[in-house]
Design a protein around this motif. Structure first.
Motif, short mmCIF file in Angstrom:
data_model
loop_
_atom_site.label_atom_id
_atom_site.label_comp_id
_atom_site.label_asym_id
_atom_site.label_seq_id
_atom_site.Cartn_x
_atom_site.Cartn_y
_atom_site.Cartn_z
N GLY A 158 -11.54 -2.61 -10.79
CA GLY A 158 -10.28 -2.59 -10.69
C GLY A 158 -9.49 -1.97 -11.32
O GLY A 158 -8.63 -2.93 -11.86
N MET A 159 -7.73 -1.86 -11.06
CA MET A 159 -6.77 -2.18 -11.17
C MET A 159 -6.12 -2.99 -10.77
O MET A 159 -6.36 -3.37 -10.07
CB MET A 159 -6.11 -0.80 -11.04
N GLU A 160 -5.34 -3.95 -11.91
CA GLU A 160 -4.81 -4.89 -11.50
C GLU A 160 -4.03 -4.90 -10.17
O GLU A 160 -2.74 -3.54 -10.50
CB GLU A 160 -4.29 -5.37 -12.99
N GLY A 161 -3.87 -5.55 -9.72
CA GLY A 161 -2.57 -5.51 -7.56
C GLY A 161 -3.10 -4.17 -7.08
O GLY A 161 -2.96 -4.62 -5.86
N ASP A 162 -4.28 -3.70 -7.35
CA ASP A 162 -5.28 -2.14 -6.85
C ASP A 162 -6.41 -2.32 -6.97
O ASP A 162 -6.82 -1.56 -7.46
CB ASP A 162 -3.93 -1.40 -6.57
N ASP A 163 -7.05 -3.00 -6.69
CA ASP A 163 -9.06 -3.19 -7.08
C ASP A 163 -9.07 -1.77 -6.83
O ASP A 163 -10.73 -1.62 -7.10
CB ASP A 163 -9.18 -4.60 -7.33
N THR A 164 -9.22 -1.47 -5.65
CA THR A 164 -9.76 0.12 -5.16
C THR A 164 -9.66 1.40 -6.15
O THR A 164 -10.57 2.44 -5.47
CB THR A 164 -9.00 0.59 -3.55
N ARG A 165 -9.05 1.20 -6.97
CA ARG A 165 -8.55 2.33 -7.98
C ARG A 165 -8.74 2.19 -9.42
O ARG A 165 -8.78 0.99 -9.85
CB ARG A 165 -7.37 2.68 -7.92
N PRO A 166 -9.96 2.66 -10.34
CA PRO A 166 -10.25 4.35 -9.54
C PRO A 166 -12.14 4.60 -8.72
O PRO A 166 -11.41 5.44 -8.02
CB PRO A 166 -10.68 4.61 -10.81
N TRP A 167 -12.38 3.03 -9.02
CA TRP A 167 -13.99 3.19 -7.72
C TRP A 167 -14.12 3.83 -6.77
O TRP A 167 -14.48 4.88 -6.48
CB TRP A 167 -14.28 2.10 -8.92
N ASP A 168 -13.04 2.93 -6.00
CA ASP A 168 -13.53 3.21 -4.56
C ASP A 168 -12.66 4.21 -3.92
O ASP A 168 -12.57 4.71 -2.74
CB ASP A 168 -12.69 1.70 -3.65
N SER A 169 -11.26 4.35 -4.92
CA SER A 169 -10.44 5.60 -4.05
C SER A 169 -11.06 7.11 -4.84
O SER A 169 -9.76 7.40 -5.16
CB SER A 169 -8.97 5.40 -4.83
N HIS A 170 -11.70 6.99 -5.75
CA HIS A 170 -12.39 8.29 -5.90
C HIS A 170 -11.28 8.80 -7.24
O HIS A 170 -11.35 10.12 -7.43
CB HIS A 170 -13.23 9.09 -4.94
N GLU A 171 -10.72 7.65 -8.38
CA GLU A 171 -10.09 8.99 -8.83
C GLU A 171 -10.39 8.89 -10.14
O GLU A 171 -10.28 8.15 -11.19
CB GLU A 171 -8.63 8.02 -9.39
N PHE A 172 -12.33 9.66 -10.24
CA PHE A 172 -12.74 10.87 -11.34
C PHE A 172 -13.97 11.42 -11.17
O PHE A 172 -13.87 11.98 -9.94
CB PHE A 172 -13.84 9.40 -11.67
#
Length: 362
Positions: A158-172
């Motif tokens: 996930g992204m540094e600082g928000d590890d929900t992005r992109p996989w848990d946030s469905h940004e793909f």
């Protein structure tokens, strides 16, 4: 302004679009590779009638060259329905002799699809819910049993600082990885180079040094066989496919399984958007990654929010090959040079004998 008319050409290793519109005496065209924003040019023809005649002339020229009007919809290659290989169910997963902790199938967002490309409705990836200890070592062990199931193991971070992005946030947005078959890496890189290189921009010209506006061509693959007469000396040379030493530095990561035939195709299968500011459609990037797999035994092992990490089994050792490869990297990921070493020539030194490549897009 008149409606924008869009035309596309897909074939022979090329995938290009061309758009045209007019307002009064002005004619505006936008053109480039599919999956990019392209370039825009406007010309004043002096009168509305002259503009209309010019538009008709240009359209006839494009049609004669094999372009097809798409009416705003990107025309992907025509493919039979894609049968997605079976993924593990939600929960723990047994892949060969490896027991993976609880994970789940990944679902994407159709609004994230590249222009004109349909989303694969079925899940095309599976991901552990949490980071797994010794994930790099496990990835290596997973390769053979995963391949038998039509899956590729990869670390999904996930992204540094928000590890929900992109996989848990469905940004793909998962797409058909077979699309990669229709693109030639050399042509793709030449197109990428021309779009990254702006003759009027002094900074881009400096970054491309020692090269100029023309893409210098693909780097030659390093020799993998020992020189004649040196068989004993090279007898214990490492296997290019054995990247355990490089993977050993990747400790606690979430492990993913992606329905694809090779690591290069995973970003297209997942519909990864990490480089969207430069490449709208990851299919073109996968074409390049396939070529690097073939020439340098370079494999995608980690996909982060806006970063790709590859292990490299046959890195360039001499300056000439490293310099040619650095030009490919500049076309593929200009931020590596413009926000790093500064020039292709300086960046090339970092590629010699390097077992890991990392790409980052702003």
């Amino acid at each position: 302004m008149e409606r924008v008319r869009r035309f596309e050409f897909v074939g022979g290793g090329s995938a290009k679009f061309w758009e045209i519109s007019s307002r009064g005496p002005e004619v505006t065209v936008r053109f480039g590779r599919l999956g990019t924003n392209g370039q825009t040019q406007t010309k004043d023809l002096g009168s509305e009638s002259a503009a209309a005649t010019h538009v008709a002339k240009l359209i006839d020229e494009k049609l004669a060259k094999g372009y097809v009007e798409t009416r705003g919809i990107t025309r992907p290659p025509v493919l039979p329905p894609y049968d997605v290989p079976a993924l593990p169910d939600d929960g723990p997963a047994d892949i060969g002799d490896v027991r993976l902790p609880t994970g789940r199938r990944l679902t994407g967002d159709p609004s994230m699809a590249p222009p004109g490309i349909e989303m694969i409705p079925e899940p095309i990836g599976w991901l552990t819910d949490a980071a797994v200890p010794d994930s790099g070592a496990l990835l290596y062990r997973l390769r053979t049993p995963s391949a038998a199931r039509g899956l590729i193991p990869v670390l999904l971070t996930g992204m540094e600082g928000d590890d929900t992005r992109p996989w848990d946030s469905h940004e793909f947005c998962p797409t058909d990885p077979r699309r990669v078959d229709h693109f030639d890496a050399g042509q793709v890189l030449a197109d990428m180079w021309s779009e990254n290189f702006n003759e009027e921009d002094e900074e881009s010209g400096q970054s491309a040094q020692p090269f100029g506006v023309e893409f210098p061509g693909l780097a030659a693959a390093p020799a993998v066989n020992p020189p004649s007469g040196f068989g004993r000396l090279f007898a214990k040379a490492s296997d290019p496919s054995d990247d355990r030493a490089a993977l050993g530095s990747l400790h606690a990561r979430r492990i993913g399984l992606v329905a694809a035939n090779r690591p290069a195709d995973t970003i297209t299968a997942l519909g990864w958007m990490g480089a969207v500011n430069v490449h709208q459609d990851p299919v073109l990037m996968s074409a390049v990654l396939r070529s690097w797999e073939d020439r340098f035994a370079a494999r995608v092992v980690e996909i982060e929010f806006a970063t790709l990490t590859l292990t490299v089994g046959i890195p360039p050792r001499d300056r000439q090959r490293a310099l040619a490869l650095a030009a490919e990297h500049f076309a593929f990921c200009p931020d590596n040079i413009t926000q790093g070493a500064g020039t292709v020539a300086a960046y090339a030194e970092s590629l010699r004998d390097s077992p890991v490549w990392t790409f980052w897009w702003d």
